[in-house]
Motif scaffolding. Sequence first.
Motif, PDB file in Angstrom:
ATOM      1  N   LEU A   1       6.121  11.621   6.770  1.00  0.00           N
ATOM      2  CA  LEU A   1       6.365  12.110   8.131  1.00  0.00           C
ATOM      3  C   LEU A   1       6.133  11.060   9.204  1.00  0.00           C
ATOM      4  CD1 LEU A   1       4.730  15.625   7.714  1.00  0.00           C
ATOM      5  CD2 LEU A   1       7.149  15.193   8.202  1.00  0.00           C
ATOM      6  N   VAL A   2       5.030  10.342   9.122  1.00  0.00           N
ATOM      7  CA  VAL A   2       4.707   9.352  10.150  1.00  0.00           C
ATOM      8  C   VAL A   2       5.821   8.318  10.275  1.00  0.00           C
ATOM      9  CG1 VAL A   2       3.191   7.377  10.597  1.00  0.00           C
ATOM     10  CG2 VAL A   2       2.199   9.625  10.156  1.00  0.00           C
ATOM     11  N   PHE A   3       6.414   7.936   9.171  1.00  0.00           N
ATOM     12  CA  PHE A   3       7.459   6.912   9.209  1.00  0.00           C
ATOM     13  C   PHE A   3       8.755   7.454   9.823  1.00  0.00           C
ATOM     14  CE2 PHE A   3       4.581   5.882   5.704  1.00  0.00           C
ATOM     15  CZ  PHE A   3       4.144   4.632   6.139  1.00  0.00           C
ATOM     16  N   PHE A   4       9.063   8.713   9.562  1.00  0.00           N
ATOM     17  CA  PHE A   4      10.217   9.327  10.235  1.00  0.00           C
ATOM     18  C   PHE A   4       9.974   9.399  11.741  1.00  0.00           C
ATOM     19  CE2 PHE A   4      11.217  10.772   5.946  1.00  0.00           C
ATOM     20  CZ  PHE A   4      12.591  10.642   5.922  1.00  0.00           C
ATOM     21  N   GLN A   5       8.746   9.686  12.143  1.00  0.00           N
ATOM     22  CA  GLN A   5       8.424   9.704  13.570  1.00  0.00           C
ATOM     23  C   GLN A   5       8.522   8.305  14.164  1.00  0.00           C
ATOM     24  OE1 GLN A   5       4.660  12.026  12.785  1.00  0.00           O
ATOM     25  NE2 GLN A   5       5.199  12.950  14.757  1.00  0.00           N
TER      26      GLN A   5
ATOM     27  N   GLY B   1      -2.444  10.351   4.709  1.00  0.00           N
ATOM     28  CA  GLY B   1      -2.415   9.173   3.862  1.00  0.00           C
ATOM     29  C   GLY B   1      -1.647   8.012   4.457  1.00  0.00           C
ATOM     30  N   ALA B   2      -0.563   8.289   5.169  1.00  0.00           N
ATOM     31  CA  ALA B   2       0.218   7.206   5.765  1.00  0.00           C
ATOM     32  C   ALA B   2      -0.600   6.442   6.798  1.00  0.00           C
ATOM     33  CB  ALA B   2       1.486   7.765   6.396  1.00  0.00           C
ATOM     34  N   VAL B   3      -1.407   7.156   7.577  1.00  0.00           N
ATOM     35  CA  VAL B   3      -2.261   6.477   8.562  1.00  0.00           C
ATOM     36  C   VAL B   3      -3.370   5.701   7.853  1.00  0.00           C
ATOM     37  CG1 VAL B   3      -3.672   6.771  10.623  1.00  0.00           C
ATOM     38  CG2 VAL B   3      -1.742   8.307  10.217  1.00  0.00           C
TER      39      VAL B   3
ATOM     40  N   VAL C   1       3.979   2.075   2.431  1.00  0.00           N
ATOM     41  CA  VAL C   1       4.942   3.089   2.001  1.00  0.00           C
ATOM     42  C   VAL C   1       4.223   4.424   1.889  1.00  0.00           C
ATOM     43  CG1 VAL C   1       6.673   3.717   0.270  1.00  0.00           C
ATOM     44  CG2 VAL C   1       6.108   1.296   0.641  1.00  0.00           C
ATOM     45  N   GLY C   2       4.884   5.482   2.319  1.00  0.00           N
ATOM     46  CA  GLY C   2       4.337   6.825   2.159  1.00  0.00           C
ATOM     47  C   GLY C   2       5.426   7.789   1.751  1.00  0.00           C
ATOM     48  N   GLY C   3       5.134   8.662   0.815  1.00  0.00           N
ATOM     49  CA  GLY C   3       6.151   9.619   0.405  1.00  0.00           C
ATOM     50  C   GLY C   3       5.579  10.723  -0.451  1.00  0.00           C
TER      51      GLY C   3
ATOM     52  N   VAL D   1       0.865  -1.179   0.000  1.00  0.00           N
ATOM     53  CA  VAL D   1       0.000   0.000   0.000  1.00  0.00           C
ATOM     54  C   VAL D   1       0.901   1.229   0.000  1.00  0.00           C
ATOM     55  CG1 VAL D   1      -1.903   1.230   1.082  1.00  0.00           C
ATOM     56  CG2 VAL D   1      -1.701  -1.242   1.397  1.00  0.00           C
ATOM     57  N   VAL D   2       0.742   2.090  -0.992  1.00  0.00           N
ATOM     58  CA  VAL D   2       1.513   3.324  -1.092  1.00  0.00           C
ATOM     59  C   VAL D   2       0.563   4.511  -0.934  1.00  0.00           C
ATOM     60  CG1 VAL D   2       2.888   4.804  -2.604  1.00  0.00           C
ATOM     61  CG2 VAL D   2       3.317   2.340  -2.548  1.00  0.00           C
ATOM     62  N   ALA D   3       0.943   5.467  -0.097  1.00  0.00           N
ATOM     63  CA  ALA D   3       0.175   6.699   0.095  1.00  0.00           C
ATOM     64  C   ALA D   3       0.999   7.883  -0.384  1.00  0.00           C
ATOM     65  CB  ALA D   3      -0.197   6.881   1.567  1.00  0.00           C
ATOM     66  N   THR D   4       0.396   8.731  -1.211  1.00  0.00           N
ATOM     67  CA  THR D   4       1.086   9.921  -1.696  1.00  0.00           C
ATOM     68  C   THR D   4       0.079  10.946  -2.181  1.00  0.00           C
ATOM     69  OG1 THR D   4       2.783  10.744  -3.212  1.00  0.00           O
ATOM     70  CG2 THR D   4       1.345   9.011  -4.048  1.00  0.00           C
ATOM     71  N   ALA D   5       0.476  12.207  -2.137  1.00  0.00           N
ATOM     72  CA  ALA D   5      -0.283  13.282  -2.771  1.00  0.00           C
ATOM     73  C   ALA D   5       0.386  13.753  -4.045  1.00  0.00           C
ATOM     74  CB  ALA D   5      -0.440  14.460  -1.803  1.00  0.00           C
TER      75      ALA D   5
END
Length: 357
Positions: free
Chosen positions: A318-322, A135-137, A161-163, A98-102
């Motif tokens: 951001l969520v993944f860096f946190q 989106g990451a959540v 994955v989110g970016g 699952v990939v989240a992005t804007a």
Amino acid sequence: MNARGGALSWPAGHDSGIGLAGVGTALPGDPVDNAALSRWLGITPEWVEGFIGTRTRHFAVDLDGGSVRWTLEDLCTDAADRALADAGADPDDVAFIVVATATPDALMPTTAALVADRLGIDGVPVYQLQSGCTGAVQAMALASSLLAHGARGRPPVGLVVGGDVCSKHLDLRQNFRELPPSQLVNYVLFGDGAGAAVLSRAPGAARARLTRADHWLSGLGRAPGQRVEWFGQADRHSGRPAVVEDYKAIEALVPVMAQEVLDTLLDSLGWPAESLGHVLPPQLSGRMTERITRGLRQGLEWDEVSCVAETGNNGNALVFFQLERLLPRLEAGGRAVGIAIESSKWIKAGFAVEASG
């Protein structure tokens, strides 16, 4: 309270109990500090530091020539590789992505499909969610549901994955001194990056437990706080700015919405506020994060886990860096909650993490 005046309630069926097995992140190039950014934009570092409070950020685009040095696909692939390595997992273990992005590289093919190909993953479902900072959540919530209801015989591992590569949407050739603050803020607020997490339902495979992850729309009748255009060949010279945001509305509404998410999380989980060891607040900017954190703390002694002052606002990363910063700090019995707010059409999101065992 919700838009109709009733109390917020968490949707049923989202106590995931899914293991967080590994996390990885990726940033493009060297950090760009406020002095370098100020020379490029023709503004003072004091304005950036006082108004935004972000010290460094990373750009996938060359600021001088405008060429793309890293694509979203590049960054997401790097982050996913690192998350799999952190989890001790192989691409063959992955049951879905699952990939989240804007900010996808293209409308088609999806970045999710391209990342799967780069990782050597085939024959599994691949999803892409189009959303901003929540989106990451959303991706973690979907992944948790897929793992909880996964078909027998499938590997019990999902890759989330989110970016975002926001810089490719910004016009680097214009006179920045003529830009209104609602447009100029985007050049100092955002950065680029990607993150990933490996989620697992395998017993004993996790570094922590993702207890809850969910999101809900909260923008009924409310004007969008941010709009990002997609320019096709027919309208790319329309004169419209690529990105605009109502930062006054964001300043007013996001702290309130963040508090609502925290209260709802604690109530739905039955966790006393005093039991929290860590809070991952919304990462809009350095200054806004400081303000939101002060409002959320209310005299409690939990540890703030933030990254935006160093990474810039890189959206779905951001969520993944946190989480990458959280996991080494999470001691036995530790509890953490994360909050994300998206101003596009006002989406609230939150998640809860507990130490394994």
